[in-house]
Every structure is written in C-alpha cells, then in structure tokens.
Design a protein around this motif. Sequence first.
Motif, PDB file in Angstrom:
ATOM      1  N   GLY A  29       0.823  -1.321  -0.205  1.00  0.00           N
ATOM      2  CA  GLY A  29      -0.028  -0.021  -0.027  1.00  0.00           C
ATOM      3  C   GLY A  29       0.870   1.494  -0.033  1.00  0.00           C
ATOM      4  O   GLY A  29       0.321   2.322  -0.510  1.00  0.00           O
ATOM      5  N   LEU A  30       2.004   0.984   0.668  1.00  0.00           N
ATOM      6  CA  LEU A  30       2.750   2.420   0.743  1.00  0.00           C
ATOM      7  C   LEU A  30       3.370   2.624  -0.749  1.00  0.00           C
ATOM      8  O   LEU A  30       3.447   3.815  -1.052  1.00  0.00           O
ATOM      9  CB  LEU A  30       4.056   2.207   1.803  1.00  0.00           C
ATOM     10  N   TRP A  31       3.852   1.533  -1.386  1.00  0.00           N
ATOM     11  CA  TRP A  31       4.260   1.659  -2.687  1.00  0.00           C
ATOM     12  C   TRP A  31       3.357   2.419  -3.646  1.00  0.00           C
ATOM     13  O   TRP A  31       3.615   3.185  -4.498  1.00  0.00           O
ATOM     14  CB  TRP A  31       4.894   0.540  -3.289  1.00  0.00           C
ATOM     15  N   LEU A  32       2.152   1.765  -3.429  1.00  0.00           N
ATOM     16  CA  LEU A  32       1.161   2.207  -4.492  1.00  0.00           C
ATOM     17  C   LEU A  32       0.626   3.647  -4.013  1.00  0.00           C
ATOM     18  O   LEU A  32       0.566   4.454  -4.960  1.00  0.00           O
ATOM     19  CB  LEU A  32      -0.394   1.387  -4.059  1.00  0.00           C
ATOM     20  N   LEU A  33       0.606   4.048  -2.835  1.00  0.00           N
ATOM     21  CA  LEU A  33       0.370   5.474  -2.660  1.00  0.00           C
ATOM     22  C   LEU A  33       1.506   6.358  -3.032  1.00  0.00           C
ATOM     23  O   LEU A  33       1.098   7.353  -3.756  1.00  0.00           O
ATOM     24  CB  LEU A  33       0.347   5.626  -1.026  1.00  0.00           C
ATOM     25  N   ALA A  34       2.666   5.946  -2.833  1.00  0.00           N
ATOM     26  CA  ALA A  34       3.747   6.898  -3.514  1.00  0.00           C
ATOM     27  C   ALA A  34       3.818   6.797  -4.987  1.00  0.00           C
ATOM     28  O   ALA A  34       3.885   7.821  -5.531  1.00  0.00           O
ATOM     29  CB  ALA A  34       4.957   6.255  -3.123  1.00  0.00           C
ATOM     30  N   PHE A  35       3.420   5.919  -5.547  1.00  0.00           N
ATOM     31  CA  PHE A  35       3.418   5.817  -7.134  1.00  0.00           C
ATOM     32  C   PHE A  35       2.385   6.793  -7.577  1.00  0.00           C
ATOM     33  O   PHE A  35       2.507   7.304  -8.614  1.00  0.00           O
ATOM     34  CB  PHE A  35       3.026   4.337  -7.554  1.00  0.00           C
ATOM     35  N   LEU A  37       1.067   9.432  -6.053  1.00  0.00           N
ATOM     36  CA  LEU A  37       1.494  10.813  -5.744  1.00  0.00           C
ATOM     37  C   LEU A  37       2.274  11.331  -6.744  1.00  0.00           C
ATOM     38  O   LEU A  37       2.268  12.668  -7.276  1.00  0.00           O
ATOM     39  CB  LEU A  37       1.938  10.953  -4.541  1.00  0.00           C
ATOM     40  N   ALA A  38       3.475  10.319  -7.110  1.00  0.00           N
ATOM     41  CA  ALA A  38       4.433  10.824  -8.125  1.00  0.00           C
ATOM     42  C   ALA A  38       3.660  11.106  -9.771  1.00  0.00           C
ATOM     43  O   ALA A  38       3.940  11.776 -10.314  1.00  0.00           O
ATOM     44  CB  ALA A  38       5.554   9.781  -8.209  1.00  0.00           C
ATOM     45  N   LEU A  39       2.928   9.996  -9.680  1.00  0.00           N
ATOM     46  CA  LEU A  39       2.328  10.002 -11.131  1.00  0.00           C
ATOM     47  C   LEU A  39       1.215  11.211 -11.474  1.00  0.00           C
ATOM     48  O   LEU A  39       1.275  12.010 -12.377  1.00  0.00           O
ATOM     49  CB  LEU A  39       1.450   8.933 -11.099  1.00  0.00           C
ATOM     50  N   VAL A  40       0.396  11.646 -10.435  1.00  0.00           N
ATOM     51  CA  VAL A  40      -0.263  12.796 -10.237  1.00  0.00           C
ATOM     52  C   VAL A  40       0.412  14.125 -10.420  1.00  0.00           C
ATOM     53  O   VAL A  40       0.156  14.972 -11.117  1.00  0.00           O
ATOM     54  CB  VAL A  40      -1.383  12.722  -8.999  1.00  0.00           C
ATOM     55  N   SER A  41       1.504  14.115  -9.723  1.00  0.00           N
ATOM     56  CA  SER A  41       2.379  15.463  -9.762  1.00  0.00           C
ATOM     57  C   SER A  41       2.836  15.338 -10.784  1.00  0.00           C
ATOM     58  O   SER A  41       3.022  16.562 -11.487  1.00  0.00           O
ATOM     59  CB  SER A  41       3.564  15.239  -8.479  1.00  0.00           C
ATOM     60  N   ALA A  42       3.556  14.338 -11.558  1.00  0.00           N
ATOM     61  CA  ALA A  42       3.927  14.520 -13.037  1.00  0.00           C
ATOM     62  C   ALA A  42       3.222  14.942 -14.166  1.00  0.00           C
ATOM     63  O   ALA A  42       3.434  15.918 -14.981  1.00  0.00           O
ATOM     64  CB  ALA A  42       4.898  13.393 -13.324  1.00  0.00           C
ATOM     65  N   VAL A  43       1.889  14.444 -13.899  1.00  0.00           N
ATOM     66  CA  VAL A  43       0.886  14.607 -15.082  1.00  0.00           C
ATOM     67  C   VAL A  43       0.503  15.798 -15.145  1.00  0.00           C
ATOM     68  O   VAL A  43       0.408  16.742 -16.210  1.00  0.00           O
ATOM     69  CB  VAL A  43      -0.047  13.585 -15.240  1.00  0.00           C
ATOM     70  N   MET A  44       0.132  16.354 -13.612  1.00  0.00           N
ATOM     71  CA  MET A  44      -0.573  17.635 -13.601  1.00  0.00           C
ATOM     72  C   MET A  44       0.396  18.640 -13.844  1.00  0.00           C
ATOM     73  O   MET A  44      -0.154  19.750 -14.593  1.00  0.00           O
ATOM     74  CB  MET A  44      -1.021  17.863 -12.155  1.00  0.00           C
ATOM     75  N   ILE A  45       1.799  18.727 -13.675  1.00  0.00           N
ATOM     76  CA  ILE A  45       2.763  19.656 -13.980  1.00  0.00           C
ATOM     77  C   ILE A  45       2.923  19.498 -15.552  1.00  0.00           C
ATOM     78  O   ILE A  45       3.028  20.779 -16.277  1.00  0.00           O
ATOM     79  CB  ILE A  45       4.053  19.376 -13.389  1.00  0.00           C
ATOM     80  N   ARG A  46       2.769  18.460 -16.294  1.00  0.00           N
ATOM     81  CA  ARG A  46       3.000  18.364 -17.572  1.00  0.00           C
ATOM     82  C   ARG A  46       1.758  19.270 -18.176  1.00  0.00           C
ATOM     83  O   ARG A  46       1.868  19.644 -19.198  1.00  0.00           O
ATOM     84  CB  ARG A  46       3.099  17.069 -18.099  1.00  0.00           C
TER      85      ARG A  46
END
Length: 857
Positions: A29-35, A37-46
């Motif tokens: 669950g920790l890895w899925l949550l971190a994934f 978070l990173a995915l949303v941050s990258a896509v929204m910035i893009r």
Amino acid sequence: MPDPLASRAAPVSAPPAPTGPSRRLADFGLWLLAFNLALVSAVMIRLFQGWGDDRQSTLAANLLFITTHASLVILSLRTARAPWIDPLTRRGWRLITLGAFSYWLGEVAWSVQELLLGIDPFPSVADLAYLGLFPFMFAGILSFARPLESRVERLLFWFDLSVIAIGVATLVWYFPLSAITQARHDSHLEPALTLAYPVGDTVLLVALAVWLMRPRRARSTLPMVWLSGGVFAFLLADLRFAQEVATGVYAVGGSTDVFYHLAALMMMMAAYLEYRERHGQSEPPPCAPDRPAWSLAVLPYLSIGAVYVLLISIAFGWSPLSDLRHGETTLSILILAAASLVILVMLRQAFAGHELARLQAERAVQTSEIRFAALARHSSDLIILTDTDLRVRFVSDSIQRVLGHSPRELTRVSLLDFLRPEDRIQADRFIARVLDAQDITLVTEWPMRHADGTWRDIEILATNLSHNPAVGGLVLNGRDITERKRHQQELEQARAAAESANRAKSEFLANMSHEIRTPMNAVIGLSSLLLDSSLMPHQRDYIERIHLAATALLGVLNDILDYSKIEAGRMHLESIPLRLQEVLDTTRALFEIQAEKKGLTLDFALAPEVPLWLRGDPLRLLQVLNNLVGNALKFTHAGGVWVRVECQERTETSVLLKLSVRDTGIGLTSAQLERLFNVFHQADASTTRQYGGTGLGLSICKRLTELMGGEIGVESVAGRGSTFWFTVRLEPSAPDAERLQDDAGETTDRGLPDAESDAGSDESDEPEARPATPALEDTGHLERLNQLDALLATNNSRARRLSRELQERLAGTPWEDDYAPIAESITALDFPMARQRLRQLIMKPAPTHESAPVPDR
C-alpha cells in the motif's frame, strides 16, 4: 454507554503486527500510494505546461483519473478485508469501496465515449456511475457514526443537521445552482443531471457532518482527518466542476482536476492509515456519549455564519457576484433562510439546555456510583450487603484477602455458614438487635472460617438499612483483627512482665537501700564520735573524709529509696496540721551555717495572706524546699538566696501556695532547661564532677509536687541566676489543740506570781511551794530543739553534736528526764525514733515538781 452496534461485532483475533522500518517499506500500500502521488504530480505539471494537442491532453487526464481511482479501489478493498478491523468499520470501508468502484466505472465509460467513440459523454451512462458514488459513500460514512439513542438526543441531532443542511443548501443554491439553472441546455436530462451532482454533494456533506459530530469509536484521528479532508476536497471539486460546466469554462488539467486527484490521494491515505494503525491493535473503545468535542459542535454555527456573511455582503453590495445575481428574489430567499436558521437554533438551544441539565445530573449520579462502587470493591475492609437472614447480595473484593474466598463464592450464601455452631446463636441475637435499631451501627466480633481452614477474628460493624429502598438490606463492615488481637495479647504479656520486673526492681532498691542505710548510719555515727575525740591532724582529715563520703552516700540512698517508692506507687503523703513558718524556720536552721560560710544572703519571706495553720505533709514539703534551697546555695558563689511564700488561690476547702527560691548563681541555658527535671539528669556533664549529686533530686521534687496537687518550674538566664518555684495545694486547718494549750501555758507561766504566796511570805515561816516550771520557749531551748528536728529529718550527723549540747544544757532541769530517751536514740543512730520522741517533747506541756523548797532570799 455501550454501543448497540458494537455489541453485535464479534471480536476477531489479529495476526501479529508488522514491526520495524523494513516491514513498513515492504508494504504494498505504501508503494502504491507513493506511485500515485508521483504520477499525479508529474502529469498535472505536464498538463499545466501544455501536453501536445487537446486529444493528447484529454487522453492523459482520463488515464490519470482511471489510475488514481483504481488505486483507491484497491487500497479501500484491502482495508475492508483486513481481519483485525472490527466488522462495522470494515462494512463502512466496503461501502466506500463500492462507491469508489462505481466512480471508476464512470471514468472508464467517460473515457471510452470521449476517446474511442468520439461522442459527448455528458449526459450519458457515465453519469449514472458517477452518481452511484454518493449513496455508497453516504452509507459508508454513516457507518462510522454513533447511532442515536434517546429521543432528546435524536431531536437535537436533527436540529443540528437541519441547520447544516439549510446552510449548505443556501450556499450551493447561490453559487453553482444559479449558474446551472440560468445556462442553456439541449435537453431536460442535462440540467437534471447537472443539478444531481450538487444535491449529492450536499447530502454527502451532511453525512460528513454527522460523522464528525457523532463518531462511533474513539479511533485514531489520522484516518478520520484524511478521509474527511478527501471527501471535502471531492465536494469542492464537484461543485466547481458543475459551475464550470454550466458556464462553459471547464478545461482538462485545470484546478478542478487537481481537487479531484487531491481528494483521491487523501482517501487513499485514509485507507492506508486505517490498515496500518489498526493492524495488531485491540478494538477501540466506544466513544463517550458526551462527544462531539467543542471544535466539531460548532459546525452548525459555521453554516449559519456563512449564510449571514453572504446575506450581509449582498445587502451592502460587497459581493463580487452581486451584479449578476443581486435581486429582490435572491435577497428574500437569503433572508428567509437566515430567519429559519435562527428559529431552528433557538429551538435547539431550548431543548439542549434542558437536556444538558438532565445529562449533568445523570453524569453526576453515574460518577458518584462509579466512585463509590470502586471504593467499595477496592476497600481494604470488608463491605458486605446481606438480606435480613445474612444471605450475601454484594461483597467487596477484599473478601479474597481476608477470608480467601472469591466474591462469587459468597453470593447468595449465608454468613452463618462461616461461623462456629456455638457462635451462630449469638450471631442471631446480634442480628435481631440490629434489625430492631434502624440507622444505628452496632459492633461485635465473629470468628470466621478462612478458606484454608483457619479461623480469623473479624470485627463487624452492622447497620440496618433495610428501610432504605436504595439499599434494602444490612450493611456489614468487617475488619480482620486477628493480628491486632495477637499483638494486644503480646503487649499485655510484655506489660505484665515489665510491671513485674519494675516491682521487683523497686522492691530490690527499697530493700537494698534499707540494708545499706543501716550500716551507713553506723559509719556516720562512729565517724562523728571519732571527730569529737582527740585526734592527730592527719587522722582527723581521714575521718572527716570518711564522714563526708558516708553522708553523701546516705543522701544518694535516700533519694533512690524515695524514687523507688514513687515509682512503685507506695509514696503516701500525711495530712496533719502544720505551720508554714515552722517549715521555713527548719530550712533556715539547716542551711544558715552553710550560707554564712560562703558569705551568701539567706532570706525567707512569708506573705501575710498565707494562713497560719494548714493541713498537709510537712516532711515532704520540707524535702522539696530543702532540695531547692540546697541546690541554690550549691550553685551560687556570690549574692544570695531568697525564699518567698505567697498564696495564689484560697477557697473554703483548699489553699494553693507558691514557694519560689531565687538565687544569683550560674543560671541555666534553654537547652538545659528542657532536660532539667528528667531522671538522672543534670544541667551539665561536668556538674557531677564539680558539685556532686545524682540528678534524682529535681525529679523527686517534681513527683512530690504532683502528689501534693501542684507543679514545679524554673525561670533562668545563664550567668544571671535562677528562680525555681513550685506550687502545692493544702487544706485549711484549725489550730492544733495541744499546740494551743502549750501556747496558753506559756502565757500563764509568764504571768505575775501568786498573790497568796506573796502575802504569806511575811507572816509564815513555812516552806514555800516551788514555782511552775517555765516552758521550753522561755528557757531558750525550743529553737535549738527545732534545729535538732531539722537535722534528724535529713539524717545529718550534726544532730549528734547538737544533741550532746542540749543534753548538757538540760541537765538539772525538769526536761532532763524527758530528753534522755531522745539522746539514747541519737547515740544509737536511730534518727526516726529520736525525731518521733523529740516531736512529743516539743508538744508536751511543761512538767511540775513538788520537791525541795525554794531557799530564802
């Protein structure tokens, strides 16, 4: 108060909790949550920076929504299936999982219609999947809330919920619904679906308020904070999306999408924390009925405040949207909503005030019952509630410690079963007396059988409270006194042994003092005889030393004998007539030579208010006075000693005298004063070496004054002298008849000669009769006899020398034969017998003689 829903939840044993940082890092669950978070941050910035054409941006945004909501479904499902979480919490997370899954289906349908089919996805089947989130999420959040239990509680809750609903509906109506209803729509389905989202958001916000105000469990605050924050972020995003769609300003990858993704991430964090924090922990206790906390209880008032802020801003033209929506209808609706909120709050407060008073009274009673129940159960003494036949209805836990039985074993058992058969009759009589005396505590002792077969002595305090409906029985307080009685018996035996030893010691001291004093009197007497003979100078020095040492040793023996008599309670005081002036004269005669040798003043003063005749023990009074005067002369090297007697109190039956002895000696310090009257104690360790003494004198004086009904004390300043005082209570007395006759005889003897004798002297040559023998007082011998009496009272060897002088002076006088037995007793060193005969001589009237005629003049 127990939760009715929680009572149906069967406890589930949890597997061992994972511990250590390595186990946490290995959590899926920790890895899925971190994934995510990173995915949303990258896509929204893009997307903010621009991602190709609109089709590529739309594709990226839709795939991101599908991914985040799929992750939310996975984490929520994992939490809902965790066996260590209580069933009600798992049911809530199952409903949230269903809502998240329905929303994920909507995202998939939206993406298929928009990207693959190329049709407008609104309105479509995707909206039905989106709207399916609200009922599941609503039911899931309410699963976390505590159910309503009382009628007043439900009424207050619905008042608060109505205030929140009206406030939220007013705000939702003013901001997004106005724009939605004013926009143009191609079909009737489009505005209906558009309005369904704000309505669902309002319902979901109400459910969130219910949960925050009435949490079912005292759970960790972190999952609650993250879940409520995620729901609130979703509601803001949904309302903003509805408004932007109605006004045609919605853009993919905008701030609205950010709120959607933020809501999904926060809900994932709540599911993860619920899974982690509850892993391996016991089921949390039910939340107290007095929840919510004040910070959550203000939620209804926040909605009221928001409505009034909106109303005031529109009325004064402060709202930036007032130009678009300001009108009489809008203002009227806002005023109506504000008035409704005020009425609801007033009704709510009226019911709440009454309910609060009732709850406070109930809580005070419950607190008192819990407190006293805890005191009763954990008391060191037994607390037993029985029926009138001594059948136990309640017993404190201390029964286990006192009698070795558990409280369950004694329930509905008669206490008579724990008594000896011969003691049960007395116990029945005691209970009968208790039943006859209500509200009165009676005391008894029962030997009761312990679980190990031994018998324990229990002190029982019984009170009849059967007439009290709250008690309805007998209250017995028991205390184990077995050890106390054993200690009392041991103390009694020890006291008897100590008293026996003390009596043996006193008898030994008394016998030894008598045995030693008899030869000491012989030593003193023989040394006195030797001192009266012709001796060489060195021989006289030896004899004087022997005489001085023997006299000192005799004083010590007398002190020990007196103290042993006082300790043994065998010191009996006489009660005979006495004249205080004679006591003072005796003390003066005893110590005036010693004062003259040291060059000190010795003065005696008797206050005129002191009665002439009193009744008491002159010997013991003289003993105390002699001790104080002797000490004063011993510790005084310059100045003098002054003795004063005054009357402090006088009644018909008693006279309280105060005798004080003031000196100008070395004085005493405050530390010495505190220990002065203790046994075998002197003011200074060097006192014995310098001045002699045993330290018994003042202790004996203290005991004697107490026996005579008085007290003794001292006032002293080191280096400036001391004032010792003592009081005695004596009885007034009539003058002694013999002493009065003696005094009268003295007056008669000092009268004129007989007239007939004078008349016949010239006319007759017959021999004349011998004149009356003068009294002792006229002969000048009385004062010397009193001095002898004082010396005999203190066993002073100077009595022998003074006796020889008196014997020579009384030779050839009518008193010679009367004094002869006294001289023989003094020679035999029998001072008590000599003193007794001397007192008889002093009190005896003058003798008469009819012997030889008086020669012619």
